[in-house]
Design an enzyme around this catalytic site. Structure first.
Site, PDB file in Angstrom:
ATOM      1  N   GLU A 309       0.841  -1.285   0.061  1.00 12.07           N
ATOM      2  CA  GLU A 309       0.044   0.380  -0.073  1.00 12.07           C
ATOM      3  C   GLU A 309       0.648   0.891  -0.150  1.00 12.07           C
ATOM      4  O   GLU A 309       0.663   1.968   0.408  1.00 12.07           O
ATOM      5  CB  GLU A 309      -0.620  -0.044   1.165  1.00 12.07           C
ATOM      6  CG  GLU A 309      -1.753  -1.275   0.890  1.00 12.07           C
ATOM      7  CD  GLU A 309      -3.184  -0.835   1.947  1.00 12.07           C
ATOM      8  OE1 GLU A 309      -4.108  -1.653   2.143  1.00 12.07           O
ATOM      9  OE2 GLU A 309      -2.547  -0.691   3.240  1.00 12.07           O
ATOM     10  N   ASP A 388      -9.029  -8.783   4.046  1.00 16.57           N
ATOM     11  CA  ASP A 388      -8.052  -7.795   4.718  1.00 16.57           C
ATOM     12  C   ASP A 388      -9.707  -7.586   6.042  1.00 16.57           C
ATOM     13  O   ASP A 388     -10.045  -6.193   6.178  1.00 16.57           O
ATOM     14  CB  ASP A 388      -8.669  -7.021   4.378  1.00 16.57           C
ATOM     15  CG  ASP A 388      -7.885  -5.571   5.211  1.00 16.57           C
ATOM     16  OD1 ASP A 388      -7.601  -5.674   6.266  1.00 16.57           O
ATOM     17  OD2 ASP A 388      -8.245  -4.715   4.450  1.00 16.57           O
ATOM     18  N   GLU A 416     -12.845  -2.484  11.518  1.00 17.87           N
ATOM     19  CA  GLU A 416     -13.468  -1.339  10.583  1.00 17.87           C
ATOM     20  C   GLU A 416     -14.010  -2.324   9.770  1.00 17.87           C
ATOM     21  O   GLU A 416     -15.147  -1.444   9.649  1.00 17.87           O
ATOM     22  CB  GLU A 416     -11.762  -1.983  10.237  1.00 17.87           C
ATOM     23  CG  GLU A 416     -11.711  -1.030   8.640  1.00 17.87           C
ATOM     24  CD  GLU A 416     -10.305  -1.032   8.312  1.00 17.87           C
ATOM     25  OE1 GLU A 416     -10.019  -1.319   6.951  1.00 17.87           O
ATOM     26  OE2 GLU A 416      -9.236  -1.960   8.805  1.00 17.87           O
TER      27      GLU A 416
END
Length: 703
Positions: A309, A388, A416
Site C-alpha cells: 500500500e 483484509d 473496521e
C-alpha cells in the site's frame, strides 16, 4: 455519533473506565467461606523487589481492598510462616519461602513454564499461595486469582496451574503522533497529541494493567504506516520519551516494539539508498539498533510493513522480503530482538478489468517461495484471512505452508469492517473458527492454532498479534460491549482452547458483577449472537467489501467494484461471486492443502458461508440450505434487521438492574445499530433485486 466523551469523568466505574478490572464489592454470603479469612494479609519477600513484582503486589492490594472494603496488610514471608494462617502468599519458587515450598511440589514447578503460575489453597496452613518461576508469572497469577475471586470461585478449594500457549501475545497500536488513530473508533490516541508523546502516563499505565491482566506481553506503540514524525522515533528527538513509555509497560511484563519506516536510512540517516544488501545501509541499522537498546535495554524489536500500500520496501532495489527482513534481524540479533514482518503485500493498483490478478493469492505467492530463507529472529505476521479482516473470508493458506519459517497470526480487534464499534460484534467466535481451521499441512490435527503456537513445525518464535480497538473515550472502546473483544483477544492468545462463551461470561461478570444471573445470561446471549447478526444484514455468503470506500462504514454494494484495490464481487444480471477455482478461475483454491483443495474447488462441496468467496454462481443456484442465492440474500437481510431489534429489546430488559450510565451507553449504540441495519437491508436487497430481476418469494417490500 452521540454520547461520545473523551475524558474520564468523576466516577470511572459508571463510565466503564475500569473495564474488567472493576473489582466490584463482594457482599457477605456470596462465597461459601468468608474471603476475608484468606485475604486479610499478603506475604511477600521484601528482599526480592522488582518493578513487575511491585505491580503484582500493588494490583493484589487494589483488588482485595475494592472487593472486600478493607486494605490487606503486607507481612514478611517469615512472619507468615510463623503465624496462624489467613495469608495470601505470592512469590517465585526461588524466593517464595517455606510456605510456598510446603504448598507446591516439584511437579507444579515444572508444569508452568517461564510465564505460567500455580494457585493453590493450603487448608492445613490456612493460606492461598500464588507461585511461579518468574515475576511475570506471579503477576499473571495475581490477575488470575483476582478474576477467580471476582467471579465467585470458592477460596477454600483453589488448585490450578496455567501457562500461556503462545510465547508472543502482542498488541499493535495504529496510533499516529498527531493524535489520530488509523481505523480507530474510540476517540484519540492515549499515547500522542500534536506530534508529541504524552507526559500524562496515568492512562497508559491503566492500559498496561488491562493488557497484562489478560496475558499480553508485547506492544507496538505506533501505526504500521509510519509517517514523517514517527520515522524519527529512532532518534534523540523522541527516543527518551519512548523509553519512558517502555518503563511503564515493563512494570507489567510487556515489551515495547516500534513500527519502523523501511526508508529510514534515507529519511533520517542521510543515505541515498535503503538497499538491504548495501553495506552502509546494513551498518546504519546496526548502529541504530545499538542506540535504541542503549535507551531501552529490553526493547522487543521492529514491526515492519514494507512494499505494501505504497510503503517503501526492498522491492525498490530488486530485493525480496527475506533480504529486507534479514538485514533488520541481523542488526537486532546481538540484543535478542526480533523482526515482525507483515505479509499484507499485494498489488494495490490493480485494473478492475483484470480478472486474473487475485488479491487473495498475493501473500502466498510472495512469501511461500521464500520459505527457509528467513533468519530465526524473523516472524512473518499473517492476517487471519487473505483479504483484509472481512466479516467472513477464507483462512489464509499461508498457515501451514511455511514449514521452515516462524509465523504469527494477526487479528483485528478494532472493528473496521464489522461495525466500527457502533454495532455490536463479538469477534471471539470468528477468531476461534480460524484457529480451529484444519490446514492438513501435516495431516489431520494441523490446525492454525498449532501453526501459530509453533508446535506444528517446532518454531522458536510464534504467537498472536492484533490491531487494538482502544482510544481516549471514557470506556476505552466507544461501545462498552466492544471491551469484550479486547479482553477476549488476550484470553484467547493465552489459551486458544478457551470457549468463546467462557471468555464472554468472565468479562460480563467482572464488568457488571456475577450476582445478577439474568443480566449475565442476557448479555452473554447478545454477545454470542452478534457476529451472526452483523453478517446477516451486511455481506452475504463470504462476498465481502460492500462498504463505502476509504472509511469503510455503511452499505455501498459497488463501492469498491471498479477500484484499484482488488476487492470485487463481480455481480451482474446473471450471478455473483469470485471464481477462485483452479479449473476456471484465479487458481487460489490450489494454495490450500489436502482435502481443503477439493472442498473449495467444487461448488457442490464448498460451504455456503464461503460460496461467493470461491465461486461465481447464478442467483438461482441452490445452496445446501435449500434456498437459492438470491432468496438467501433477501431472507438474511430481513432477518438481520429483526435480530438487531431484538438486541435492542434484550438490553432494554436490563434497565432496572444496571447502573444508568452504563445502560445508556449501550442503549444508544444498539438503537443506532437497529436503524443502520435497516439501511443495509434496503440498499443491499434493492441492489440485487434490480440487478437480478428476481422478486422476493415472500413478497416483502424491496424498493
Amino acid at each position: 455519533m452521540s454520547n461520545r466523551v473523551n475524558t474520564v469523568p468523576g466516577d470511572p466505574i459508571q463510565a466503564g473506565y475500569k473495564a474488567w478490572l472493576n473489582y466490584k464489592r463482594i457482599e457477605p454470603g456470596e462465597s461459601n467461606e468468608s474471603p476475608a479469612a484468606w485475604c486479610s494479609r499478603i506475604a511477600v519477600n521484601d528482599k526480592s523487589s522488582s518493578v513487575v513484582m511491585d505491580s503484582a503486589v500493588s494490583e493484589l492490594i487494589r483488588g482485595i481492598e475494592a472487593m472486600l472494603g478493607r486494605k490487606p496488610v503486607i507481612v514478611s514471608l517469615e512472619e507468615a510462616a510463623a503465624g496462624e494462617g489467613g495469608y495470601l502468599i505470592i512469590g517465585t519458587w526461588d524466593e517464595g519461602g517455606a510456605l510456598l515450598d510446603r504448598t507446591f511440589d516439584g511437579q507444579a514447578h515444572q508444569a508452568i513454564g517461564p510465564e505460567g503460575y500455580a494457585i493453590r489453597t493450603n487448608r492445613a496452613e490456612r493460606c492461598i499461595a500464588i507461585g511461579a518461576q518468574t515475576d511475570a508469572g506471579v503477576l499473571y497469577g495475581v490477575f488470575a486469582f483476582l478474576r477467580l475471586f471476582g467471579t465467585g470461585s470458592a477460596m477454600d478449594s483453589l488448585d490450578l496451574t496455567d501457562h500461556p500457549v503462545n510465547s508472543l501475545r502482542m498488541m499493535n497500536q495504529w496510533d499516529n503522533i498527531d493524535g489520530s488513530i488509523e481505523r480507530g473508533y474510540a476517540g484519540k490516541s492515549i499515547f500522542y497529541a500534536d506530534h508529541e508523546i504524552t507526559t500524562d502516563h496515568e492512562r497508559v499505565r491503566d492500559y498496561a494493567r488491562l493488557l497484562a491482566s489478560t496475558g499480553i506481553n508485547a506492544i507496538a506503540i505506533n501505526n504500521v504506516n509510519v509517517h514523517q514524525f514517527e520515522t524519527m522515533f529512532l532518534t534523540d528527538r523522541y527516543l527518551p520519551a519512548i523509553a519512558g513509555l517502555a518503563a511503564i509497560f515493563r512494570a507489567y511484563g510487556i515489551k515495547l516494539f516500534l513500527s519502523i519506516n523501511y526508508a529510514s536510512p534515507i529519511e533520517i540517516g542521510g543515505l541515498t539508498t535503503a538497499d538491504p544488501l548495501d553495506a552502509d545501509v546494513r551498518q546504519w541499522w546496526k548502529e541504530k539498533a545499538a542506540e535504541v537498546y542503549a535507551a531501552i535495554p529490553d526493547f522487543g524489536g521492529f514491526l515492519v510493513k514494507a512494499d505494501s500500500e505504497n510503503r517503501p520496501g526492498p522491492f525498490s532495489y530488486g530485493r525480496d522480503h527475506a533480504d529486507g527482513s534479514n538485514m533488520l534481524a541481523e542488526a537486532l540479533l546481538p540484543y535478542g530482538g526480533i523482526v515482525i514482518w507483515r505479509c499484507f503485500v499485494y498489488n494495490c493498483k490493480q485494473d478492475w478489468r483484470d480478472r486474473a490478478t487475485d488479491r487473495a493469492r498475493a501473500a502466498y505467492d510472495h512469501f511461500k517461495p521464500l520459505d527457509g530463507r528467513f533468519m530465526d529472529n524473523v516472524i512473518l505476521q499473517v492476517k487471519n484471512g487473505p483479504m483484509d479482516f472481512q466479516v467472513r473470508e477464507g483462512v489464509s493458506p499461508l498457515f501451514g505452508a511455511m514449514e521452515k519459517t516462524n509465523l504469527m497470526i494477526e487479528f483485528q480487534i478494532t472493528q473496521e469492517y464489522t461495525g466500527q464499534q457502533r454495532h455490536l460484534c463479538y469477534l471471539v467466535p470468528q477468531w476461534k473458527e480460524v484457529l480451529d481451521f484444519e490446514t492438513y499441512a501435516q495431516g489431520e490435527g494441523s490446525t492454525v492454532k498449532r501453526v501459530v503456537d509453533g508446535s506444528l513445525y517446532g518454531n522458536r518464535h510464534s504467537g498472536f498479534a492484533a490491531v487494538s480497538n482502544i482510544g481516549s473515550d471514557a470506556n476505552w472502546t466507544g461501545h462498552l460491549l466492544a471491551q469484550a473483544n479486547l479482553y477476549g483477544y488476550g484470553r484467547l492468545a493465552w489459551n486458544p482452547e478457551l470457549p468463546a462463551e467462557q471468555i464472554a461470561e468472565e468479562w460480563i461478570q467482572q464488568v457488571f458483577g456475577a450476582c445478577n444471573k439474568k443480566l449475565v445470561q442476557t448479555i452473554l446471549g447478545m454477545l454470542m449472537a452478534s457476529w451472526s447478526i452483523y453478517e446477516s444484514y451486511t455481506s452475504p455468503l463470504g462476498v465481502g467489501w460492500m462498504v463505502n470506500p476509504d472509511h469503510h462504514y455503511g452499505p455501498n454494494v459497488d463501492g469498491y467494484e471498479y477500484s484499484k484495490w482488488g476487492t470485487y464481487h463481480f455481480a451482474d444480471l446473471h450471478g455473483i461471486g469470485v471464481d477462485r477455482t483452479m479449473k476456471t478461475g484465479t487458481g487460489y483454491t490450489g494454495q490450500y492443502q489436502g482435502p481443503n483443495v477439493e472442498l473449495y474447488e467444487s461448488v457442490a462441496t464448498c460451504p455456503d458461508e464461503l460460496l461467493l468467496f470461491f465461486h461465481h454462481v447464478p442467483y438461482t443456484h441452490v445452496l445446501h440450505s435449500g434456498k437459492t442465492v438470491i432468496q438467501h440474500i433477501y431472507d438474511t437481510h430481513f432477518e438481520g434487521v429483526e435480530r438487531a431489534e431484538q438486541l435492542k429489546e434484550a438490553w432494554a430488559s436490563l434497565n432496572e438492574g444496571m447502573d444508568p450510565s452504563l445502560f445508556a451507553q449501550v442503549a444508544d449504540r444498539l438503537a443506532e445499530q437497529a436503524v443502520h441495519a435497516r439501511e443495509w437491508r434496503d440498499i443491499v436487497n434493492t441492489y440485487f433485486y434490480r440487478k437480478s430481476g428476481i422478486p422476493d418469494a415472500r413478497g416483502r417490500t424491496i424498493y
